[in-house]
Design a protein around this motif. Structure first.
Motif, PDB file in Angstrom:
ATOM      1  N   GLU A  81      -8.508  16.068  -8.722  1.00 36.20           N
ATOM      2  CA  GLU A  81      -9.335  15.509  -7.657  1.00 36.20           C
ATOM      3  C   GLU A  81     -10.240  14.376  -8.125  1.00 36.20           C
ATOM      4  O   GLU A  81     -10.600  13.491  -7.357  1.00 36.20           O
ATOM      5  N   ARG A  85      -8.373   7.286  -5.732  1.00 31.74           N
ATOM      6  CA  ARG A  85      -7.090   6.967  -5.109  1.00 31.74           C
ATOM      7  C   ARG A  85      -7.323   6.125  -3.873  1.00 31.74           C
ATOM      8  O   ARG A  85      -8.447   6.083  -3.359  1.00 31.74           O
ATOM      9  N   VAL A  86      -6.302   5.475  -3.398  1.00 31.54           N
ATOM     10  CA  VAL A  86      -6.433   4.672  -2.190  1.00 31.54           C
ATOM     11  C   VAL A  86      -5.166   4.831  -1.367  1.00 31.54           C
ATOM     12  O   VAL A  86      -4.063   4.847  -1.900  1.00 31.54           O
ATOM     13  N   THR A  87      -5.356   4.998  -0.047  1.00 30.32           N
ATOM     14  CA  THR A  87      -4.210   5.168   0.837  1.00 30.32           C
ATOM     15  C   THR A  87      -3.937   3.865   1.566  1.00 30.32           C
ATOM     16  O   THR A  87      -4.844   3.270   2.151  1.00 30.32           O
ATOM     17  N   ARG A  95       7.981   5.908   4.129  1.00 32.45           N
ATOM     18  CA  ARG A  95       6.906   6.751   4.628  1.00 32.45           C
ATOM     19  C   ARG A  95       5.844   5.830   5.213  1.00 32.45           C
ATOM     20  O   ARG A  95       5.793   4.658   4.872  1.00 32.45           O
ATOM     21  N   PRO A 128     -11.787  -3.124  -2.096  1.00 29.42           N
ATOM     22  CA  PRO A 128     -11.221  -2.933  -0.757  1.00 29.42           C
ATOM     23  C   PRO A 128     -10.466  -4.160  -0.235  1.00 29.42           C
ATOM     24  O   PRO A 128      -9.932  -4.083   0.865  1.00 29.42           O
ATOM     25  N   GLY A 188     -11.032 -14.493  -1.049  1.00 25.82           N
ATOM     26  CA  GLY A 188     -10.771 -14.969   0.305  1.00 25.82           C
ATOM     27  C   GLY A 188      -9.451 -15.683   0.519  1.00 25.82           C
ATOM     28  O   GLY A 188      -9.170 -16.129   1.621  1.00 25.82           O
TER      29      GLY A 188
ATOM     30  N   MET B   1       7.114  12.362  -2.368  1.00 25.35           N
ATOM     31  CA  MET B   1       7.589  13.639  -2.885  1.00 25.35           C
ATOM     32  C   MET B   1       6.724  14.797  -2.416  1.00 25.35           C
ATOM     33  O   MET B   1       6.668  15.846  -3.051  1.00 25.35           O
ATOM     34  N   ALA B   2       6.026  14.539  -1.341  1.00 25.91           N
ATOM     35  CA  ALA B   2       4.999  15.498  -0.966  1.00 25.91           C
ATOM     36  C   ALA B   2       5.565  16.856  -0.550  1.00 25.91           C
ATOM     37  O   ALA B   2       5.103  17.883  -1.020  1.00 25.91           O
ATOM     38  N   LEU B  30      15.527  -1.457   5.446  1.00 23.21           N
ATOM     39  CA  LEU B  30      14.620  -1.819   6.524  1.00 23.21           C
ATOM     40  C   LEU B  30      15.169  -1.184   7.793  1.00 23.21           C
ATOM     41  O   LEU B  30      16.368  -1.201   8.019  1.00 23.21           O
ATOM     42  N   GLU B 222       7.728 -10.731   7.185  1.00 21.14           N
ATOM     43  CA  GLU B 222       6.299 -10.913   6.896  1.00 21.14           C
ATOM     44  C   GLU B 222       5.791 -12.244   7.425  1.00 21.14           C
ATOM     45  O   GLU B 222       4.727 -12.330   8.022  1.00 21.14           O
ATOM     46  N   SER B 256      -6.898 -19.074   5.803  1.00 19.92           N
ATOM     47  CA  SER B 256      -7.732 -18.241   4.936  1.00 19.92           C
ATOM     48  C   SER B 256      -9.206 -18.487   5.226  1.00 19.92           C
ATOM     49  O   SER B 256     -10.007 -17.571   5.283  1.00 19.92           O
ATOM     50  N   ARG B 259     -10.126 -16.877   8.441  1.00 16.19           N
ATOM     51  CA  ARG B 259     -10.164 -15.438   8.278  1.00 16.19           C
ATOM     52  C   ARG B 259     -11.455 -15.012   7.596  1.00 16.19           C
ATOM     53  O   ARG B 259     -12.084 -14.039   7.944  1.00 16.19           O
ATOM     54  N   ARG B 260     -11.839 -15.800   6.570  1.00 16.19           N
ATOM     55  CA  ARG B 260     -13.059 -15.476   5.828  1.00 16.19           C
ATOM     56  C   ARG B 260     -14.265 -15.462   6.741  1.00 16.19           C
ATOM     57  O   ARG B 260     -15.072 -14.560   6.722  1.00 16.19           O
ATOM     58  N   ALA B 268     -11.807  -3.538   4.846  1.00 16.46           N
ATOM     59  CA  ALA B 268     -10.354  -3.663   4.816  1.00 16.46           C
ATOM     60  C   ALA B 268      -9.728  -2.408   5.386  1.00 16.46           C
ATOM     61  O   ALA B 268     -10.387  -1.373   5.505  1.00 16.46           O
ATOM     62  N   GLU B 269      -8.431  -2.472   5.737  1.00 19.48           N
ATOM     63  CA  GLU B 269      -7.838  -1.348   6.435  1.00 19.48           C
ATOM     64  C   GLU B 269      -7.500  -0.175   5.511  1.00 19.48           C
ATOM     65  O   GLU B 269      -7.259   0.912   5.959  1.00 19.48           O
ATOM     66  N   ALA B 270      -7.487  -0.451   4.205  1.00 17.97           N
ATOM     67  CA  ALA B 270      -7.166   0.633   3.289  1.00 17.97           C
ATOM     68  C   ALA B 270      -8.313   1.638   3.230  1.00 17.97           C
ATOM     69  O   ALA B 270      -9.472   1.270   3.224  1.00 17.97           O
ATOM     70  N   LYS B 271      -7.946   2.911   3.215  1.00 17.23           N
ATOM     71  CA  LYS B 271      -8.967   3.950   3.106  1.00 17.23           C
ATOM     72  C   LYS B 271      -9.034   4.389   1.649  1.00 17.23           C
ATOM     73  O   LYS B 271      -8.023   4.655   1.029  1.00 17.23           O
ATOM     74  N   ARG B 272     -10.203   4.483   1.161  1.00 13.82           N
ATOM     75  CA  ARG B 272     -10.327   4.867  -0.221  1.00 13.82           C
ATOM     76  C   ARG B 272     -11.061   6.197  -0.277  1.00 13.82           C
ATOM     77  O   ARG B 272     -11.970   6.460   0.482  1.00 13.82           O
ATOM     78  N   ARG B 273     -10.601   7.046  -1.148  1.00 14.40           N
ATOM     79  CA  ARG B 273     -11.265   8.333  -1.236  1.00 14.40           C
ATOM     80  C   ARG B 273     -11.769   8.512  -2.648  1.00 14.40           C
ATOM     81  O   ARG B 273     -11.060   8.302  -3.615  1.00 14.40           O
ATOM     82  N   LYS B 274     -13.005   8.854  -2.750  1.00 13.84           N
ATOM     83  CA  LYS B 274     -13.564   9.061  -4.069  1.00 13.84           C
ATOM     84  C   LYS B 274     -14.150  10.456  -4.118  1.00 13.84           C
ATOM     85  O   LYS B 274     -14.889  10.861  -3.246  1.00 13.84           O
ATOM     86  N   LYS B 275     -13.740  11.188  -5.120  1.00 11.03           N
ATOM     87  CA  LYS B 275     -14.309  12.529  -5.303  1.00 11.03           C
ATOM     88  C   LYS B 275     -15.206  12.466  -6.512  1.00 11.03           C
ATOM     89  O   LYS B 275     -14.877  11.868  -7.509  1.00 11.03           O
TER      90      LYS B 275
END
Lengths: 322, 278
Positions: A81, A85-87, A95, A128, A188, B1-2, B30, B222, B256, B259-260, B268-275
């Motif tokens: 844990e 990590r990043v999703t 997937r 990010p 940027g 492989m979940a 694809l 893309e 760019s 966008r800036r 950003a759209e990525a979710k980050r998880r920190k424990k």
């Protein structure tokens, strides 16, 4: 059959249970998994500076460099844990999202080395801002009969072209046959920008260099004595072998940041295969080199650069002459 | 492989090793959706009866085998269950054989086997014993309702279950018109051998080969998704290509910049998880 003993070590704030430290990963050199872990620990602060917050793909060799290898994008099952990590959503993938491991501290690095993850591949962007590459990349891949001198000549030509429009690149070995040249970017810029910019430089370089360089993507159609300038290795989800990553080749070579003066030295050498030269930088020699030279891609050398001025200059200089 | 796609047991003499099955190869194709051109509506499939022309709900659908033109034998789920070959969810090892005694044409699809907690010891035992013997296990496998023949091989730390084709699925090559070993000039043979030597590599490096069609298609997608037409195909002379690219670069720098200023501070759209450490 190797004994499957485990040993527990404390790394930073974590207790790690390491397995099979005696496992031979480089059978002809006698290097074991323990040696791999010791190497990564010895360069940990330098390596982590380049791995930090970048989605990581592990290339694992559970049975050593002669055995099967697999690429692991989705973080390994059973990963503790405390490893960050990043999703990331993956449009078009099998997937809908992938959770990548991040290698942000020494315990994480040791954990991955213990999985026999010899080669560490990372994204060109960081959390990010995963849609903003941090550098323009030229992956210079010499053909089978290309000499070190030709490779160096092409590399220095690209450096000169970049200097002509006001940019300062850095260089490292891939750990295999070739060199990576990067232009660190200010924040940027999009992948599109980095890719198109790289293509412009690559096309111009190829036109100037004639038979020394090729942009031919099909391996079989490339002249074997030329350097392939690969400019398409920056993009969402694309990866690069991280600086200080080990490679799964005899001698355990390492992807090593170089002084430009070293590349200039190569250009004066007589016939020699690039890989022979680059194979001098290994898990044995790197700890000493890093102690002497520091990180040649470290914060002092890593000048974040803007592309507007250089692009305009390239437009003036390179579209006029033939 | 979940997720394990199957769980069962390896039976090997008197030993039972509880295992789970994981995908070892994933398709990287694809996938496309079919759309109605004029309004981009998704195309739906409907199950329609050919007799009354009306849609049929799932619970009114049965399976039939056409034994003669227009003549069907109907089979229910129970019927299938009856012939279900001892649906024991097991990998029953029948024999062991040296790997190179099996024609590679027989191998179909590999899966990883992972032991459950109780199975770890026996799993390691089987793996190491197999690795030492240079043989693979041939097993009968039942997955869900189908029976397969498979090989169990040690690869690295894993046991891999490789589904195999049945003998009757392999098409014999004797229906083809192939040259025999009639006299071949030694000189030509030498040249052919030399050619093989010069093109030989010490190791097969699959990562060297990339799926160009796939990559280019993806690049096109893309680019379209980013609202941009692709720079034109490779035929244009190098110089005008650079000129074209200069325009693309200028546009992309402009984008760019925009966008800036738009996205300043937007996460950003990525979710980050920190424990935090335990």
């Amino acid at each position: 059959m190797s004994s499957k003993e485990r040993s527990t070590v404390s790394v930073g704030a974590q207790m790690l249970s390491l397995s099979n430290l005696e496992k031979l990963l480089w059978p002809r050199d006698g290097y074991t998994k323990g040696d791999l872990i010791a190497y990564y620990r010895s360069v940990a602060p330098r390596a982590i500076a380049h791995l930090k917050d970048r989605p990581l793909t592990l290339q694992r060799y559970p049975n050593g460099i002669d055995g099967e290898t697999f690429f692991e994008k989705q973080m390994p099952r059973g990963m503790p844990e405390w490893i960050e990590r990043v999703t990331v959503p993956t449009p078009g993938g099998s997937r809908s999202e992938v959770t990548f491991a991040l290698c942000n501290d020494e315990p994480s690095l040791v954990y991955f080395a213990n999985l026999a993850a010899i080669v560490l591949h990372v994204w060109t962007s960081r959390v990010p801002a995963l849609d903003e590459p941090e550098f323009v990349l030229f992956d210079l891949d010499p053909g089978e009969k290309c000499t070190l001198r030709t490779l160096a000549t092409v590399t220095l030509a690209i450096r000169t072209l970049l200097a002509e429009i006001g940019l300062k690149p850095l260089v490292k070995t891939t750990g295999g046959y070739g060199l990576h040249v990067v232009v660190p970017l200010a924040a940027g810029y999009s992948y599109e920008t980095a890719k198109v910019f790289a293509e412009i430089v690559a096309r111009h370089a190829a036109a100037e260099l004639g038979e020394l360089a090729t942009l031919q993507r099909t391996i079989a159609k490339r002249p074997q004595t030329a350097v392939y300038i690969d400019y398409v290795q920056v993009g969402l989800g694309k990866t690069i072998v991280a600086p200080y990553s080990v490679r799964a080749r005899d001698g355990a070579p390492v992807s090593t940041p170089l002084h430009w003066a070293e590349v200039e030295g190569f250009a004066r050498r007589s016939a020699l295969a690039p890989a022979d030269e680059f194979a001098k930088h290994t898990i044995r020699t790197l700890p000493g080199r890093v102690a002497r030279e520091g990180d040649l891609w470290g914060p002092k050398a890593w000048k974040k650069q803007r592309l507007e001025g250089p692009s305009a200059k390239a437009g003036r200089l390179w579209t006029e002459r033939g | 492989m979940a997720h394990a796609i199957w769980s069962g047991a390896i039976n090997f003499g008197l030993v039972t090793i509880p295992v789970k099955l994981f995908t070892a190869v994933k398709a990287d194709d694809l996938s496309f959706n079919m759309l109605h051109k004029k309004d981009e509506g998704r195309i739906k499939y409907e199950r329609v009866c050919s007799v009354d022309g009306k849609p049929v709900p799932w619970d009114e659908i049965v399976k039939g085998y056409e034994y003669e033109k227009g003549q069907y034998v109907l089979l229910t789920d129970e019927d299938f269950a009856k012939v279900n070959p001892e649906a024991t969810q097991s990998v029953d090892i029948v024999e062991f054989v040296e790997l190179d005694k099996i024609s590679p044409m027989f191998f179909d699809k590999p899966y990883y086997l992972e032991p459950t907690k109780q199975g770890r010891h026996a799993y390691a035992l089987l793996r190491e014993a197999l690795a030492g013997s240079n043989r693979v296990a041939i097993a009968r496998v039942v997955i869900r309702t189908k029976e397969y023949i498979a090989a169990v091989k040690p690869i690295g730390d894993a046991l891999v279950l490789e589904l195999m084709h049945w003998a009757n699925e392999i098409v014999a090559s004797d229906t083809l018109d192939l040259p025999g070993t009639e006299k071949l000039p030694e000189k030509e043979m030498q040249m052919a051998r030399m050619l093989i030597d010069t093109m030989s590599v010490d190791e097969f490096e699959p990562q060297k080969f990339s799926n160009n069609y796939h990559d280019q298609l993806l690049a096109m997608i893309e680019a379209r998704a980013a609202g941009k037409e692709l720079p034109k195909a490779k035929k244009a002379p190098a110089r005008s290509k650079v000129v074209n690219l200069m325009d693309v670069l200028a546009q992309s720098l402009e984008a760019s910049k925009k966008r800036r200023s738009d996205a300043n501070g937007k996460p950003a759209e990525a979710k980050r998880r920190k424990k935090t450490a335990a």
